[in-house]
Design a protein around this motif. Structure first.
Motif, mmCIF file in Angstrom:
data_model
loop_
_atom_site.group_PDB
_atom_site.id
_atom_site.type_symbol
_atom_site.label_atom_id
_atom_site.label_comp_id
_atom_site.label_asym_id
_atom_site.label_seq_id
_atom_site.Cartn_x
_atom_site.Cartn_y
_atom_site.Cartn_z
ATOM 1 N N ASP A 97 0.840 -1.200 0.000
ATOM 2 C CA ASP A 97 0.000 0.000 0.000
ATOM 3 C C ASP A 97 0.875 1.250 0.000
ATOM 4 O O ASP A 97 2.101 1.155 -0.100
ATOM 5 N N SER A 119 -3.888 3.191 2.401
ATOM 6 C CA SER A 119 -3.573 2.976 3.816
ATOM 7 C C SER A 119 -2.052 2.971 3.972
ATOM 8 O O SER A 119 -1.327 2.842 2.975
ATOM 9 N N GLN A 131 -3.719 -2.020 6.071
ATOM 10 C CA GLN A 131 -5.097 -2.210 6.535
ATOM 11 C C GLN A 131 -6.007 -2.839 5.485
ATOM 12 O O GLN A 131 -6.994 -3.479 5.823
ATOM 13 N N GLY A 160 -13.349 3.831 1.001
ATOM 14 C CA GLY A 160 -12.162 3.853 1.869
ATOM 15 C C GLY A 160 -12.240 4.962 2.906
ATOM 16 O O GLY A 160 -11.978 4.741 4.090
ATOM 17 N N ASN A 199 -13.192 5.143 7.387
ATOM 18 C CA ASN A 199 -12.312 5.766 8.377
ATOM 19 C C ASN A 199 -12.919 7.025 9.006
ATOM 20 O O ASN A 199 -12.966 7.143 10.215
ATOM 21 N N LEU A 230 -13.825 0.739 9.737
ATOM 22 C CA LEU A 230 -12.541 0.101 9.379
ATOM 23 C C LEU A 230 -12.754 -1.196 8.598
ATOM 24 O O LEU A 230 -11.962 -2.141 8.711
ATOM 25 N N LEU A 243 -7.142 6.919 11.571
ATOM 26 C CA LEU A 243 -6.540 5.882 10.725
ATOM 27 C C LEU A 243 -5.682 4.983 11.631
ATOM 28 O O LEU A 243 -4.485 4.806 11.405
ATOM 29 N N HIS A 272 -3.782 2.203 14.024
ATOM 30 C CA HIS A 272 -3.016 0.993 13.740
ATOM 31 C C HIS A 272 -2.478 0.474 15.071
ATOM 32 O O HIS A 272 -1.756 1.190 15.754
ATOM 33 N N GLN A 317 -6.613 -4.925 9.382
ATOM 34 C CA GLN A 317 -6.711 -3.976 10.502
ATOM 35 C C GLN A 317 -6.188 -4.606 11.781
ATOM 36 O O GLN A 317 -5.885 -3.892 12.747
#
Ligand code: FAD
Length: 505
Positions: free
Chosen positions: A43, A86, A90, A155, A159, A207, A462, A464, A500
């Protein structure tokens, strides 16, 4: 019709043969290519690789439903991939099925209901395609934008979708009237605030955990012709914050349509310093205007007012808006641009980054929502300490209002009415010129550690995380109970969006 690309060489054989079985059932036009398949395992972040067993290119929601049902009954994971923007994998699904949402082929359609206008958009459309359609066909445009428009509708709705219109129009997730969703059970459902409302709010900021969005009904507004674009510079962060918050509280028709801002280095550094403020080289930044008492960073408030051709009041309105603000005199820049050029402004940044190679290097970006109660301390303890030399890309810091977000959505924001987006958008040249990805990640960890040790009220945007415990902390006790409950309801086999890392199989 679905087309797909199967991993012939790298996927586990069970996944590969499962994908072949899928092709017998619902998939045609086999078109395998290992390099292309590997590209779907990467990505924009450029730091992860998770090669899928197959890439499916669905053209309808029925195709998506078939693929989700197939994945579920064969013990495979499946993830919608928007435009792969991403930064931590993700949208990836190693050994599973990637749905390339760009393939959805229904046209964008205008819908009018209860005196308002909406666009029915396939979820794989890019926001720049919605812009182009709206202007060409109807002179109507979405109310709320991200800065960069090469992102998909599905997308950003998974988010939040934030940008300079947020304080007034709300984030993109707050500008949706209806969704069509293929839930984790493979059923196609239409949902809205009134119909299947729990699914509707679950999916917004969800997500990708509860369903694949296949169509979204997006609120539209008349497109203005022009934008007056303004940048003013501060040396005092407290004054920057107080002016920004006064402005977001005063928004109204004709007053202010957009507010963002960024921190930059108080030096001639060509990447992080003065030169990033003026719109063009012909507007020069005069460092002599910066007070001797200024610290290592300065702050630029970026504002915009929409207007139409023939409106000759915009300059006067600008003067009135700026009069009470406490920015550094003469460090003030103005520009009149077309509305299209304004909302497409990051396209030019993309072109420059592609040209200098920094578009293709790793991007360990960090986005944090920080409560207004902590933002001055954030500046003192983090901007002016850890980040005082800049990050080789924008360090955005601007306010938004919690009341513009609906608490029923999955996305979480800090407590209190005003919070700030702090976005550390690193664009580094490859080492040895720039830092390594590991160095940048280390600095991000330092920033987050400092936020925690200082007791700041903040949430990752976003997000993580590596462990479910961290995810539970992210959502908070009630929020996590709701999020996990929605997962059990809509994707009980946990097949969706494993990248995710929230619900490991
Ligand atoms: P992907 O990265 O492909 O997917 C993201 C997640 O959503 C994955 O989990 C995926 O499985 C899931 N997903 C994708 N499509 C669907 C769907 N149809 N249904 C269900 N789940 C789905 N964000 C902002 O808010 N504001 C900005 O101004 C902004 N600017 C950006 C600028 C750049 C240059 C980049 C690279 C990113 C920016 N972002 C911004 C972040 C962006 O919102 C995220 O990258 C987001 O994930 C959208 O990218 P995408 O469409 O490529 O989705």
């Amino acid at each position: 019709m679905i087309t797909y690309l199967e991993n012939q060489s790298r996927a586990p054989s069970s996944s590969s043969s499962a994908a072949s079985a899928a092709s017998a059932a619902v998939i045609s036009d086999l078109d395998g290519d290992a390099a292309e398949l590997e590209a779907y395992g990467r990505d924009f972040g450029g730091m992860t690789l998770a090669v899928p067993a197959a890439v499916i290119r669905p053209s309808t929601s029925t195709d998506v439903a078939g693929a989700v049902r197939f994945a579920r009954s064969n013990g495979l994971s499946v993830a919608a991939r928007g435009n792969g923007h991403s930064v931590h994998g993700q949208a990836a699904v190693g050994g599973g099925l990637v749905l390339d949402m760009r393939a959805l082929s229904s046209p964008i359609a205008l819908v009018r209901a209860a005196g308002a206008a909406y666009a029915d958009v396939p979820a794989g459309a890019l926001w720049e395609e919605v812009l182009e359609w709206g202007l060409a066909e109807h002179r109507l445009v979405p109310a709320s934008w991200t800065d960069y428009l090469g992102l998909t509708v599905g997308g950003t709705l998974s988010n939040g979708g934030v940008g300079g219109q947020c304080f007034r129009q709300g984030p993109q997730v707050a500008n949706v009237a209806e969704l069509e969703v293929v839930a984790g059970d493979g059923e196609i459902r239409v949902c809205s605030p009134r119909c299947n409302s729990d699914l509707f709010f679950a999916v917004l900021g969800g997500l990708g955990q509860f369903g694949v969005i296949t169509r979204a009904r997006i609120r539209l507004l008349p497109a203005p012709d022009m934008v007056k674009w303004i940048r003013v510079v501060y040396s005092d962060f407290s004054r920057y914050v107080s002016d920004a918050e006064t402005l977001v509280g005063r928004a109204g028709p004709g007053l202010l349509d957009y507010i963002e801002g960024f921190a930059f280095v108080n030096s001639m550094d060509p990447v992080n310093g003065y030169s990033i403020v003026p719109f063009e080289p012909k507007f020069s930044f005069d460092p002599k205007r910066v007070p001797q008492t200024a610290g290592p960073l300065l702050y630029c408030l970026e504002l915009a007012i929409h207007y139409n051709h023939g409106d000759d009041t915009v300059d006067q309105r600008t003067v009135e808006m700026l009069r009470p603000l406490g920015y550094i005199e003469e460090l003030e820049f103005h520009k009149h641009v077309s509305y299209v050029d304004f909302v497409s402004r990051v396209k030019r940044t993309e072109e420059e980054a592609r040209a200098n190679g920094s578009w293709d290097t790793p991007h360990p970006w960090l986005n944090i929502f920080v409560s207004a109660a902590n933002i001055v301390d954030f500046d003192r303890k983090i901007f002016r300490k850890i980040l005082r030399r800049g990050i080789g890309g924008p360090m955005l810091v601007y306010p938004m209002l919690r009341s513009k977000w609906d608490e029923r959505m999955s996305v979480v924001v800090p407590d209190g009415e005003v919070f700030y987006l702090v976005a550390l958008l690193r664009f580094a040249r490859p080492p040895p010129v720039g830092p390594s990805a590991e160095e940048m990640l280390k600095e991000n960890r330092k920033v987050l550690d400092r936020c925690r040790s200082a007791g700041f009220d903040f949430k990752l945007y976003l997000p993580h995380y590596r462990t479910q415990n961290e995810w539970a902390n992210h959502f908070g006790e009630t929020g996590w109970r709701r999020f996990a409950g929605r997962k059990a309801r809509y994707d009980p086999a946990a097949v969706l969006s494993p990248g995710q890392g929230i619900f490991p199989l």
